[in-house]
Design an enzyme around this catalytic site. Structure first.
Site, short mmCIF file in Angstrom:
data_model
loop_
_atom_site.label_atom_id
_atom_site.label_comp_id
_atom_site.label_asym_id
_atom_site.label_seq_id
_atom_site.Cartn_x
_atom_site.Cartn_y
_atom_site.Cartn_z
N SER A 72 -32.88 -13.60 -6.06
CA SER A 72 -33.05 -14.90 -6.73
C SER A 72 -32.13 -15.03 -7.95
CB SER A 72 -34.51 -15.12 -7.12
OG SER A 72 -34.91 -14.31 -8.19
N ASN A 73 -31.86 -13.93 -8.63
CA ASN A 73 -30.89 -14.01 -9.73
C ASN A 73 -29.49 -14.27 -9.19
OD1 ASN A 73 -31.94 -13.49 -12.59
ND2 ASN A 73 -33.09 -12.01 -11.35
N ARG A 133 -24.96 10.52 -4.30
CA ARG A 133 -24.90 9.17 -4.87
C ARG A 133 -23.47 8.75 -5.16
NH1 ARG A 133 -29.55 6.88 -7.07
NH2 ARG A 133 -31.35 8.14 -6.60
N HIS A 180 -32.66 -6.97 -16.71
CA HIS A 180 -33.87 -6.16 -16.68
C HIS A 180 -35.05 -7.03 -17.13
CE1 HIS A 180 -36.33 -2.59 -16.77
NE2 HIS A 180 -36.83 -3.03 -17.90
N THR A 215 -24.65 1.33 -19.22
CA THR A 215 -24.13 2.61 -19.70
C THR A 215 -24.88 3.71 -18.95
OG1 THR A 215 -25.72 2.62 -21.51
CG2 THR A 215 -23.52 1.74 -22.00
N ASP A 246 -31.37 1.53 -18.10
CA ASP A 246 -31.89 0.41 -18.90
C ASP A 246 -31.55 0.55 -20.38
OD1 ASP A 246 -32.90 -0.71 -16.56
OD2 ASP A 246 -34.79 0.36 -16.75
C1 GAR Z 1 -35.48 -9.12 -11.24
O1 GAR Z 1 -36.68 -9.40 -11.87
C2 GAR Z 1 -34.64 -8.18 -12.09
O2 GAR Z 1 -34.79 -8.41 -13.46
C3 GAR Z 1 -35.20 -6.84 -11.68
O3 GAR Z 1 -35.40 -6.95 -10.30
C4 GAR Z 1 -35.69 -8.30 -9.97
C5 GAR Z 1 -34.78 -8.73 -8.85
O4 GAR Z 1 -35.15 -9.99 -8.37
N1 GAR Z 1 -34.32 -5.77 -12.03
C6 GAR Z 1 -34.74 -4.58 -12.42
O5 GAR Z 1 -35.89 -4.27 -12.49
C7 GAR Z 1 -33.63 -3.62 -12.78
N2 GAR Z 1 -34.15 -2.50 -13.48
P1 GAR Z 1 -34.13 -10.88 -7.56
O6 GAR Z 1 -33.65 -10.02 -6.38
O7 GAR Z 1 -34.95 -12.02 -7.07
O8 GAR Z 1 -33.03 -11.29 -8.46
#
Ligand code: GAR
Length: 194
Positions: A16-17, A69, A113, A145, A149
């Site tokens: 969604s982001n 990784r 985050h 970095t 987080d």
């Molecule tokens: C979002 O809430 C983002 O902030 C989080 O995962 C979700 C992804 O949602 N990211 C983390 O937790 C990274 N540590 P999305 O796939 O709908 O964008």
């Protein structure tokens, strides 16, 4: 015509982001365009969304690489570079990165985050905020970095925590802000770097 900086968006799930970034990039006056959407999960729903938007997508499954990784990241890095992207936006990319990828993109890799860092790093941030009795919660965009987080904070958005909030209701309020904050912060960073 504005010169648009090519970016890569890395996702693991629903994206969604990423969708918010796609919508921003579609605006003629927005300073970025998406050169690549990459996922470590071939079945990520967000990949379909990106394809439907006509974007170049690639899945590089991490599973065949096992514990190596860095070997996975070398493939990811090669794909990003081949796309011509100059900035990498992690958007729900749920991998802990090695120094290889972090150092390769230092100062050019952003992450979102779902908490007001440095509060509540890691997973289950909405549960953690509620358990801690936080009055305020939100989201953070930061440079990536080597610490998980961590990294310089580029932007934050705050929401109130309501007495009757559940992780889902609070998370939805935060997510609305994520979708506003990411495009806004990316544009700010591009403006500062150009
Ligand atoms: C979002 O809430 C983002 O902030 C989080 O995962 C979700 C992804 O949602 N990211 C983390 O937790 C990274 N540590 P999305 O796939 O709908 O964008």
């Amino acid at each position: 015509m504005i010169q648009k900086t090519p970016i890569a968006v890395l996702i693991s799930g629903r994206g969604s982001n990423m969708r918010a970034l796609i919508e921003a990039c579609e605006r003629p006056d927005y300073p970025a365009r998406i050169a690549l959407v990459l996922s470590n999960r071939p079945d990520a729903v967000g990949l379909e969304v990106a394809r439907a938007a006509g974007l170049q997508t690639i899945a590089i499954d991490h599973k065949p690489f096992g514990k190596d990784r860095e070997a996975h990241e070398r493939k990811v890095d090669a794909a990003i570079r081949a796309s011509g992207a100059q900035i990498v936006c992690l958007a729900g990319y749920m991998r802990v990165l090695t120094p290889f990828l972090v150092n390769s993109w230092e100062g050019r890799m952003l992450n979102i985050h779902p908490s007001l860092l440095p509060a509540f790093p890691g997973l289950h941030t909405h549960e953690a905020a509620l358990a801690a009795g936080a009055k305020e919660h939100g989201c953070t965009i930061h440079f990536v970095t080597s610490g998980v987080d961590e990294g310089p904070i580029l932007g934050q958005a705050r929401v109130p925590v309501h007495a009757d909030d559940t992780p889902d209701t609070l998370g939805a309020r935060v997510l609305d802000q994520e979708h506003r904050l990411y495009p806004e912060t990316l544009a700010k960073i591009i403006g500062q770097q150009s």
